[in-house]
Scaffold this motif. Structure first.
Motif, short mmCIF file in Angstrom:
data_model
loop_
_atom_site.label_atom_id
_atom_site.label_comp_id
_atom_site.label_asym_id
_atom_site.label_seq_id
_atom_site.Cartn_x
_atom_site.Cartn_y
_atom_site.Cartn_z
N LEU A 26 38.63 36.35 36.69
CA LEU A 26 38.63 35.85 38.06
C LEU A 26 38.27 34.37 38.08
O LEU A 26 38.03 33.75 37.06
CB LEU A 26 37.67 36.66 38.93
CG LEU A 26 36.23 36.95 38.48
CD1 LEU A 26 35.40 35.70 38.26
CD2 LEU A 26 35.54 37.84 39.50
N TYR A 27 38.22 33.83 39.30
CA TYR A 27 37.69 32.49 39.52
C TYR A 27 36.86 32.53 40.80
O TYR A 27 37.08 33.37 41.68
CB TYR A 27 38.80 31.44 39.63
CG TYR A 27 39.73 31.63 40.80
CD1 TYR A 27 39.46 31.05 42.05
CD2 TYR A 27 40.89 32.39 40.69
CE1 TYR A 27 40.30 31.23 43.13
CE2 TYR A 27 41.74 32.57 41.77
CZ TYR A 27 41.44 32.00 42.98
OH TYR A 27 42.28 32.18 44.06
N LEU A 205 46.87 36.69 43.71
CA LEU A 205 46.29 37.68 44.62
C LEU A 205 44.95 38.19 44.09
O LEU A 205 44.68 39.40 44.07
CB LEU A 205 47.26 38.85 44.83
CG LEU A 205 48.59 38.49 45.48
CD1 LEU A 205 49.50 39.72 45.54
CD2 LEU A 205 48.39 37.90 46.87
N LEU A 206 44.07 37.28 43.73
CA LEU A 206 42.83 37.68 43.06
C LEU A 206 41.96 38.62 43.88
O LEU A 206 41.57 39.68 43.38
CB LEU A 206 42.03 36.44 42.66
CG LEU A 206 40.67 36.74 42.02
CD1 LEU A 206 40.86 37.43 40.68
CD2 LEU A 206 39.84 35.48 41.88
N SER A 211 39.47 43.98 44.43
CA SER A 211 39.12 45.09 45.31
C SER A 211 39.78 46.38 44.86
O SER A 211 39.13 47.44 44.81
CB SER A 211 39.53 44.75 46.75
OG SER A 211 39.19 45.79 47.63
N LEU A 212 41.06 46.31 44.52
CA LEU A 212 41.77 47.50 44.05
C LEU A 212 41.18 48.00 42.73
O LEU A 212 40.98 49.22 42.55
CB LEU A 212 43.25 47.19 43.88
CG LEU A 212 44.12 48.32 43.29
CD1 LEU A 212 44.09 49.55 44.19
CD2 LEU A 212 45.54 47.83 43.07
N ALA A 213 40.88 47.09 41.81
CA ALA A 213 40.34 47.49 40.51
C ALA A 213 38.99 48.19 40.65
O ALA A 213 38.72 49.18 39.97
CB ALA A 213 40.21 46.27 39.60
N ILE A 214 38.14 47.71 41.55
CA ILE A 214 36.83 48.34 41.76
C ILE A 214 37.00 49.74 42.33
O ILE A 214 36.30 50.68 41.94
CB ILE A 214 35.95 47.45 42.66
CG1 ILE A 214 35.50 46.21 41.87
CG2 ILE A 214 34.75 48.22 43.18
CD1 ILE A 214 34.69 45.23 42.66
#
Length: 239
Positions: A26-27, A205-206, A211-214
């Motif tokens: 991420l950034y 689309l970070l 959010s989806l990964a969590i």
């Protein structure tokens, strides 16, 4: 421009009752609340830092919100800059698991730190910290974040002001043992238009993906039959 981008990695490590590691590239942004960056119109969909993503109430600058919240805690502004580490909106969406505010004295020392935690239920909570000279602080856990972690125990944090490198850690200790830790590491980048464009293109689309990964990580834990602790009530803007 006083803004800075840090590109790096978020790591979640669950230590008990099972061991599982979650990592995501991420950034994040480090901004001065008295000098928020502005960008050309074509970059604004990727650079939105909006007060309502952090505070409710009157429509006013983030710095005014921070100073008012500190006064509610019985603390006057330290008189120096307030640096904020956060994620920005991308196409109108943002997910900020942790936003950190460093409230500095005019000499540049850290007077206090606000650790603002957001969960996936749209709730947030702020912890007021008095860190040591190395950025270390402790606080009781009082906010529901994960359905797989009880609202109990103590957070042990290391939150030094980012410089060339970013290195933050948060460890949850329950019954005398660490059960969960999160680390955010990264390397300094510029924040000019070219730097921003290069960063958002390399992390498309970070906030949506994090959010989806969590959530997918939570489903994986549920399938492992990890104990679920119910969320008893919502908290939006606690004192």
């Amino acid at each position: 421009m006083t803004a800075t981008l840090y590109a790096g990695r978020l790591t979640h490590t669950r230590r008990a009752p099972l061991h599982r590691v979650f990592r995501h590239r991420l950034y994040v942004w480090l901004v001065d609340l008295d000098d928020l960056p502005t960008y050309p119109r074509w970059l604004r969909p990727f650079t939105g830092i909006v007060p309502s993503d952090h505070f409710d109430g009157p429509d006013r600058p983030l710095r005014a919100h921070v100073d008012a919240w500190l006064r509610d805690q019985g603390i006057e502004s330290a008189g120096g800059r307030v640096l904020m580490l956060t994620s920005a909106r991308v196409f109108g969406y943002v997910f900020n698991p942790l936003t950190v505010y460093w409230c500095l004295t005019p000499e540049g020392d850290t007077a206090s730190v606000i650790a603002e935690v957001h969960n996936t239920y749209g709730e947030r909570h702020r912890y007021l910290l008095r860190p040591s000279s190395t950025g270390r602080a402790r606080t009781d856990k009082t906010f529901y974040v994960s359905p797989f972690l009880e609202v109990a125990g103590e957070y042990r944090m290391c939150l030094p002001v980012p410089r060339e490198r970013l290195a933050l850690t948060v460890t949850l200790v329950q019954d005398g043992r660490p059960v969960f830790s999160a680390s955010l590491t990264g390397r300094h980048r510029g924040a000019g238009p070219r730097d921003v464009l290069r960063t958002v293109l390399s992390h498309p689309l970070l906030p949506q993906r994090v959010s989806l990964a969590i959530r997918l990580h939570g489903i994986a834990l549920w399938l492992r039959r990890l104990q679920v602790f119910p969320r008893r009530h919502a908290v939006r803007t606690p004192r």
